[in-house]
Design an enzyme around this catalytic site. Structure first.
Site, PDB file in Angstrom:
ATOM      1  N   GLY A 155       0.559  -1.115  -0.124  1.00 48.65           N
ATOM      2  CA  GLY A 155       0.154   0.093  -0.031  1.00 48.65           C
ATOM      3  C   GLY A 155       1.017   1.288  -0.033  1.00 48.65           C
TER       4      GLY A 155
ATOM      5  N   HIS B 101      -1.612  -8.044   2.524  1.00 47.42           N
ATOM      6  CA  HIS B 101      -1.535  -8.470   3.817  1.00 47.42           C
ATOM      7  C   HIS B 101      -2.664  -7.984   4.784  1.00 47.42           C
ATOM      8  CE1 HIS B 101       0.371  -5.291   6.276  1.00 47.42           C
ATOM      9  NE2 HIS B 101       0.756  -4.652   5.094  1.00 47.42           N
TER      10      HIS B 101
ATOM     11  N   THR C   2      12.333  -6.569 -11.202  1.00 46.16           N
ATOM     12  CA  THR C   2      11.949  -7.901 -11.251  1.00 46.16           C
ATOM     13  C   THR C   2      10.753  -8.000 -10.416  1.00 46.16           C
ATOM     14  OG1 THR C   2      14.001  -8.811 -11.948  1.00 46.16           O
ATOM     15  CG2 THR C   2      12.474 -10.413 -11.308  1.00 46.16           C
TER      16      THR C   2
ATOM     17  N   CYS D 134      -1.164  10.525  23.687  1.00 47.73           N
ATOM     18  CA  CYS D 134      -0.046  11.225  24.196  1.00 47.73           C
ATOM     19  C   CYS D 134       0.858  11.829  23.239  1.00 47.73           C
ATOM     20  CB  CYS D 134       0.872  10.347  24.870  1.00 47.73           C
ATOM     21  SG  CYS D 134       2.509  10.922  25.607  1.00 47.73           S
TER      22      CYS D 134
HETATM   23  C1  LIG Z   1      -4.762   2.887   5.536  1.00 43.82           C
HETATM   24  C2  LIG Z   1      -3.323   2.352   5.425  1.00 43.82           C
HETATM   25  N1  LIG Z   1      -2.699   2.872   4.166  1.00 43.82           N
HETATM   26  C3  LIG Z   1      -1.531   2.424   3.981  1.00 43.82           C
HETATM   27  C4  LIG Z   1      -0.921   1.516   4.512  1.00 43.82           C
HETATM   28  C5  LIG Z   1       0.347   0.794   4.415  1.00 43.82           C
HETATM   29  O1  LIG Z   1       0.306  -0.419   3.576  1.00 43.82           O
HETATM   30  P1  LIG Z   1       1.368  -1.576   3.647  1.00 43.82           P
HETATM   31  O2  LIG Z   1       1.571  -1.946   4.764  1.00 43.82           O
HETATM   32  O3  LIG Z   1       1.062  -2.494   2.465  1.00 43.82           O
HETATM   33  O4  LIG Z   1       2.614  -0.733   2.847  1.00 43.82           O
HETATM   34  C6  LIG Z   1      -1.543   0.660   5.781  1.00 43.82           C
HETATM   35  C7  LIG Z   1      -1.057  -0.300   6.676  1.00 43.82           C
HETATM   36  O5  LIG Z   1      -1.037  -0.165   7.806  1.00 43.82           O
HETATM   37  C8  LIG Z   1      -2.964   1.371   6.143  1.00 43.82           C
HETATM   38  O6  LIG Z   1      -3.707   0.927   6.935  1.00 43.82           O
END
Ligand SMILES: Cc1ncc(COP(=O)(O)O)c(C=O)c1O
Length: 380
Positions: free
Chosen positions: A70, A200, A236, A329
């Site tokens: 992500g 994941h 790759t 915090c």
């Molecule tokens: C809302 C959001 N965006 C992006 C990410 C990042 O994704 P990745 O762990 O696949 O890089 C996460 C992961 O915690 C997420 O919850």
């Protein structure tokens, strides 16, 4: 008892995903860019995976680019969306994931954009009237607003944001990492220009992901190198990751509604039991609202307690329960949650994010609430 309630951080892989990946670790090891048969069989598998993802999301394979997750997909959409389309103004919100916030901040520091942050109220709702005002004043903008927040679960209305983006000619990126595989994304009808996924989060492998970019909003590559991913991402391919994420998405779509029913029931039961057993319990953001928040996330705010102050996650861990923090915090070594700070959450209350998957059970919910009841009974 061991309980895993941290599925928004990552999920257990589905056995069927592992089965699908195994042949590409053992037997099919060719480089997909090689023209011989060893390479070609792997290339075919990658393109089948892309086609599968595209079919599930009701779009075309040419709009799907596999990434390392992500974060890379967000970086690509934002940095290259801004660059390619000559965008000089971006609009986002303070409760986005750091993959978005830090990327946009760097773009701003480099002088590529001016960054406007929308207000959020104490429930984490983003001010969409302000979005329209900003779009009117800045027609060539990029909007980055997530589908669902990873800490408090709040869902944004992508249709409303997307139609504003269309009206004012803005580029609309949405971080869909937490909703991919949990909700249907029908890209023929969803008015977004770019969305992202991390395998994941829906029982696929870590280090796998993809980016969708709408055909008529094409962007430049982020990673330069070979011609992989149709010149959009050199390097790759992570073959097993690609096979795994496509299989995980296929499984997610096959049983999506029954998974949703199961997980929603766990969340509802969790809320009811907490309310009955822990006086003064509250819920952060909209996470108590089953219709307006991610069914996989419940962010619980517990009453101030000397015995648990700053120790709640540790105490839960001692009981075999894995969950995530959410301290507001902001001093000393504890950085805390930027999301809870934006919601003006009282730092004297401890917060925990419990996040669920289809592998969780009602017994695990009962066990966890029982342990919380014991932990909070100490002072009563
Ligand atoms: C809302 C959001 N965006 C992006 C990410 C990042 O994704 P990745 O762990 O696949 O890089 C996460 C992961 O915690 C997420 O919850």
């Amino acid at each position: 008892m061991k309980v895993y309630f941290d599925n928004a951080a990552t999920t257990a892989m589905d056995d069927r995903v592992i089965e699908a990946m195994l042949p590409f670790m053992k037997n099919h090891y060719g480089n997909p860019s090689s023209v011989h048969s060893h390479g070609r069989e792997v290339r075919t598998a990658i393109e089948k995976s892309r086609k599968k993802v595209a079919e599930l999301l009701n779009t075309t394979p040419s709009e799907i680019f596999f990434t390392s997750g992500g974060t890379e997909a967000d970086n690509t959409a934002l940095v290259c969306g801004i660059e390619t389309h000559g965008i000089n103004h971006a609009i986002s919100s303070p409760i986005e994931h750091h993959a978005v916030l830090h990327t946009l901040e760097v773009c701003e520091q480099k002088g590529h954009i001016q960054l406007s942050m929308l207000d959020v109220n104490d429930k984490g709702e983003v001010d969409l009237d302000q979005l329209e005002i900003l779009l009117k004043a800045n027609p060539n903008s990029l909007i980055s607003l997530m589908h669902a927040n990873n800490e408090i679960g709040n869902l944004n209305d992508l249709n409303r944001i997307g139609s504003l983006a269309k009206e004012y000619g803005a580029f609309f990126h949405s971080d869909t990492v937490q909703t991919m595989g949990h909700y249907v994304h029908d890209l023929k009808n969803l008015p977004v220009d770019a969305i992202v996924a991390g395998g994941h989060k829906f029982h696929g492998p870590k280090g796998s992901g993809f980016l969708y970019v709408r055909k008529d909003k094409k962007i430049h590559p982020f990673i330069h190198g070979g011609a992989q991913e149709r010149n959009m991402r050199g390097g790759t391919e992570n073959v097993i990751g690609i096979i795994g994420i496509a299989k995980a998405l296929e499984i997610a779509y096959e049983d999506m509604s029954s998974h949703e029913v199961h997980v929603k029931a766990l969340k509802k039961h969790f809320i009811e039991k907490l309310k009955a057993d822990i006086p003064g319990v509250e819920f952060n953001g909209l996470s108590e609202d089953l219709d307006r928040s991610l069914y996989t996330v419940l962010n619980v705010s517990l009453p101030p307690s000397e015995a648990n102050a700053g120790m709640l996650l540790f105490n839960l861990d001692l009981e075999g329960i894995s969950a995530s923090g959410g301290s507001a915090c902001s001093s000393g070594a504890t950085v805390g949650s930027h999301v809870l700070r934006a919601l003006n959450h009282q730092p004297e209350r401890d917060s925990v994010r419990f996040s669920f998957s289809r592998f969780n059970t009602i017994e695990e919910v009962d066990y966890t609430v029982g342990k919380l009841k014991e932990l909070y009974a100490v002072e009563a």
